[in-house]
Motif scaffolding. Structure first.
Motif, PDB file in Angstrom:
ATOM      1  N   PRO A 239       8.923  46.689  -4.680  1.00  0.00           N
ATOM      2  CA  PRO A 239       9.275  45.361  -5.194  1.00  0.00           C
ATOM      3  C   PRO A 239      10.774  45.114  -5.095  1.00  0.00           C
ATOM      4  O   PRO A 239      11.586  45.973  -5.435  1.00  0.00           O
ATOM      5  CB  PRO A 239       8.830  45.408  -6.658  1.00  0.00           C
ATOM      6  N   VAL A 240      11.152  43.932  -4.630  1.00  0.00           N
ATOM      7  CA  VAL A 240      12.565  43.572  -4.515  1.00  0.00           C
ATOM      8  C   VAL A 240      12.730  42.102  -4.850  1.00  0.00           C
ATOM      9  O   VAL A 240      11.851  41.280  -4.547  1.00  0.00           O
ATOM     10  CB  VAL A 240      13.108  43.874  -3.093  1.00  0.00           C
ATOM     11  N   GLU A 241      13.822  41.770  -5.489  1.00  0.00           N
ATOM     12  CA  GLU A 241      14.194  40.383  -5.770  1.00  0.00           C
ATOM     13  C   GLU A 241      15.622  40.190  -5.302  1.00  0.00           C
ATOM     14  O   GLU A 241      16.512  40.968  -5.624  1.00  0.00           O
ATOM     15  CB  GLU A 241      14.098  40.076  -7.259  1.00  0.00           C
ATOM     16  N   GLY A 242      15.849  39.164  -4.508  1.00  0.00           N
ATOM     17  CA  GLY A 242      17.213  38.922  -4.055  1.00  0.00           C
ATOM     18  C   GLY A 242      17.323  37.590  -3.355  1.00  0.00           C
ATOM     19  O   GLY A 242      16.363  37.115  -2.762  1.00  0.00           O
ATOM     20  N   GLY A 243      18.546  37.024  -3.493  1.00  0.00           N
ATOM     21  CA  GLY A 243      19.578  37.421  -4.428  1.00  0.00           C
ATOM     22  C   GLY A 243      19.249  36.999  -5.852  1.00  0.00           C
ATOM     23  O   GLY A 243      18.609  35.978  -6.082  1.00  0.00           O
ATOM     24  N   ILE A 244      19.780  37.777  -6.750  1.00  0.00           N
ATOM     25  CA  ILE A 244      19.530  37.551  -8.168  1.00  0.00           C
ATOM     26  C   ILE A 244      20.767  37.947  -8.954  1.00  0.00           C
ATOM     27  O   ILE A 244      21.461  38.914  -8.598  1.00  0.00           O
ATOM     28  CB  ILE A 244      18.277  38.327  -8.631  1.00  0.00           C
ATOM     29  N   GLN A 245      21.053  37.204 -10.002  1.00  0.00           N
ATOM     30  CA  GLN A 245      22.188  37.543 -10.855  1.00  0.00           C
ATOM     31  C   GLN A 245      21.845  38.735 -11.744  1.00  0.00           C
ATOM     32  O   GLN A 245      20.666  38.992 -12.032  1.00  0.00           O
ATOM     33  CB  GLN A 245      22.566  36.330 -11.712  1.00  0.00           C
ATOM     34  N   PHE A 246      22.881  39.441 -12.183  1.00  0.00           N
ATOM     35  CA  PHE A 246      22.635  40.671 -12.938  1.00  0.00           C
ATOM     36  C   PHE A 246      21.856  40.390 -14.216  1.00  0.00           C
ATOM     37  O   PHE A 246      20.922  41.127 -14.553  1.00  0.00           O
ATOM     38  CB  PHE A 246      23.951  41.377 -13.274  1.00  0.00           C
ATOM     39  N   ASP A 247      22.218  39.333 -14.936  1.00  0.00           N
ATOM     40  CA  ASP A 247      21.514  39.081 -16.204  1.00  0.00           C
ATOM     41  C   ASP A 247      20.029  38.810 -15.974  1.00  0.00           C
ATOM     42  O   ASP A 247      19.166  39.291 -16.712  1.00  0.00           O
ATOM     43  CB  ASP A 247      22.172  37.942 -17.000  1.00  0.00           C
ATOM     44  N   ALA A 248      19.701  38.092 -14.909  1.00  0.00           N
ATOM     45  CA  ALA A 248      18.305  37.805 -14.613  1.00  0.00           C
ATOM     46  C   ALA A 248      17.551  39.050 -14.164  1.00  0.00           C
ATOM     47  O   ALA A 248      16.331  39.152 -14.343  1.00  0.00           O
ATOM     48  CB  ALA A 248      18.208  36.724 -13.547  1.00  0.00           C
ATOM     49  N   SER A 249      18.270  40.014 -13.600  1.00  0.00           N
ATOM     50  CA  SER A 249      17.612  41.242 -13.153  1.00  0.00           C
ATOM     51  C   SER A 249      17.385  42.217 -14.296  1.00  0.00           C
ATOM     52  O   SER A 249      16.472  43.057 -14.225  1.00  0.00           O
ATOM     53  CB  SER A 249      18.455  41.929 -12.072  1.00  0.00           C
ATOM     54  N   PHE A 250      18.159  42.102 -15.371  1.00  0.00           N
ATOM     55  CA  PHE A 250      18.179  43.120 -16.424  1.00  0.00           C
ATOM     56  C   PHE A 250      17.570  42.655 -17.744  1.00  0.00           C
ATOM     57  O   PHE A 250      16.982  43.454 -18.472  1.00  0.00           O
ATOM     58  CB  PHE A 250      19.629  43.573 -16.650  1.00  0.00           C
ATOM     59  N   VAL A 251      17.716  41.394 -18.075  1.00  0.00           N
ATOM     60  CA  VAL A 251      17.251  40.875 -19.372  1.00  0.00           C
ATOM     61  C   VAL A 251      15.932  40.143 -19.156  1.00  0.00           C
ATOM     62  O   VAL A 251      15.886  39.125 -18.466  1.00  0.00           O
ATOM     63  CB  VAL A 251      18.299  39.930 -19.990  1.00  0.00           C
ATOM     64  N   PRO A 252      14.826  40.618 -19.747  1.00  0.00           N
ATOM     65  CA  PRO A 252      13.528  40.005 -19.482  1.00  0.00           C
ATOM     66  C   PRO A 252      13.473  38.503 -19.774  1.00  0.00           C
ATOM     67  O   PRO A 252      12.896  37.746 -18.975  1.00  0.00           O
ATOM     68  CB  PRO A 252      12.578  40.781 -20.408  1.00  0.00           C
ATOM     69  N   GLU A 253      14.073  38.068 -20.884  1.00  0.00           N
ATOM     70  CA  GLU A 253      14.007  36.641 -21.230  1.00  0.00           C
ATOM     71  C   GLU A 253      14.706  35.786 -20.170  1.00  0.00           C
ATOM     72  O   GLU A 253      14.201  34.719 -19.788  1.00  0.00           O
ATOM     73  CB  GLU A 253      14.649  36.401 -22.597  1.00  0.00           C
ATOM     74  N   ILE A 254      15.852  36.264 -19.700  1.00  0.00           N
ATOM     75  CA  ILE A 254      16.587  35.502 -18.681  1.00  0.00           C
ATOM     76  C   ILE A 254      15.868  35.589 -17.337  1.00  0.00           C
ATOM     77  O   ILE A 254      15.804  34.615 -16.580  1.00  0.00           O
ATOM     78  CB  ILE A 254      18.040  36.005 -18.577  1.00  0.00           C
ATOM     79  N   GLY A 255      15.310  36.763 -17.045  1.00  0.00           N
ATOM     80  CA  GLY A 255      14.546  36.904 -15.813  1.00  0.00           C
ATOM     81  C   GLY A 255      13.367  35.952 -15.756  1.00  0.00           C
ATOM     82  O   GLY A 255      13.103  35.326 -14.722  1.00  0.00           O
TER      83      GLY A 255
END
Length: 342
Positions: A239-255
């Motif tokens: 699984p890969v997501e890109g491009g993505i900001q760090f907060d969206a990659s790390f914080v479930p609510e923001i993701g």
């Protein structure tokens, strides 16, 4: 058990032979002695025994606890010189210069690995990263699964205040200055494999950008998006997501908000930075402000394990990197065995 405790346990379960190039540095002696005592590896250090053995005693060790080799006096020297000559003659190295070159502890250490006399090497306590990587490339070479050598850090999140507790890999924070799309793909592929082989993680990759799902229009965003698409073609199983900001990659609510229905957003465990500026700055912010423990840089993409130390490293850092290199060597053995005919 923390993630690093797991690495130590795995190293101890099948200790490999690790050679430390800068054996006359007391940090190397202390870290190597502790690793040998704890059963993480069989340890060889290179240097003058007359300088090394008193330091072993200083740290409470038996001189038989670790093997000491002086490259200039080693019986293996001439054989290693011939190997180095064969490896480098196409670059103008002659037999006489090869004989001289093996006096360099970095070259001698990597020749031990190349010839199967050690499973992995460690250098950089007194030498530059450029020296360590160049020597590894010249002697050990690149794993045929990849096209370049890159690096990663294991970021350990273990403090009480960390909402997420565990490990995340950051790459590349030490080597590739301005990767193009294909280099980003190679870094991502190697780091995904490192996450699996070193930490037993199922990698979920975030190809980091200042934009999530093309919320901004810029050539730097395009580079990351294109690399993510190429990675999906190369490694459709990851699984890969890109491009993505760090907060969206790390914080479930923001993701969930920025990348709904993503298999990675909010749950990424492998962070691929778009360049060395962002990667190096990012890991140091995580370490110094976020109080994450950083282990690395750990080299990846080489045919056999060889790792770099910071010149500011401590004996504890060396101990950790011996554990990491030993586990990498275990994984390399498994790869060879899986490729062997039945």
């Amino acid at each position: 058990m923390t993630q690093f405790d797991s690495i130590v346990s795995r190293a101890r379960s099948d200790p490999k032979h690790i050679v430390l190039a800068e054996g006359e540095d007391e940090r190397v002696i202390e870290g190597g002695l502790r690793a040998a005592r704890d059963g993480l590896a069989a340890v060889t250090i290179l240097g003058d025994p007359d300088n090394i053995r008193p330091a072993i005693k200083k740290f409470g060790g038996d001189v038989s606890a670790i093997n000491v080799i002086e490259p200039d006096k080693s019986p293996a020297r001439h054989g290693y010189a011939d190997t180095f000559y064969q490896l480098r003659k196409h670059k103008g190295v002659d037999e006489k210069s090869a004989e001289s070159a093996v006096s360099d502890p970095l070259i001698f250490a990597d020749l031990m690995v190349q010839e199967g006399d050690a499973a992995g090497s460690l250098g950089g306590a007194t030498r530059t990263t450029a020296d360590v990587v160049r020597t590894a490339l010249q002697v050990i070479g690149i794993d045929n699964r990849y096209s370049l050598v890159s690096s990663f850090f294991i970021m350990l999140l273990e403090e009480e205040f960390h909402d997420f507790k565990g490990s995340i890999l950051f790459a590349d924070c030490a080597l590739i200055v301005d990767p193009d799309e294909e280099q980003l793909v190679q870094i991502a592929s190697a780091t995904a494999d490192s996450a699996n082989t070193l930490l037993n993680l199922d990698p979920k990759l975030a190809m980091l950008s200042f934009s999530t799902r093309q919320s901004a229009d810029h050539q730097l965003v395009d580079k990351v998006d294109n690399a993510a698409r190429r990675f999906k073609e190369l490694r459709p199983d990851i699984p890969v997501e890109g491009g993505i900001q760090f907060d969206a990659s790390f914080v479930p609510e923001i993701g969930n908000l920025k990348a709904p229905e993503s298999a990675v957003a909010g749950n990424a465990n492998v962070m691929i930075f778009p360049d060395l500026n962002s990667g190096n700055i990012g890991y140091k912010i995580a370490e110094r402000i976020g109080k994450a423990k950083a282990i690395g840089p750990i080299l990846q993409g080489l045919a056999k394990p060889a790792n770099d130390l910071s010149r500011g490293c401590s004996a504890e850092d060396i101990y950790r990197m011996i554990a990491v290199t030993s586990v990498q060597a275990q994984a390399a053995d498994q790869e060879i065995n899986s490729d062997a005919p039945a």
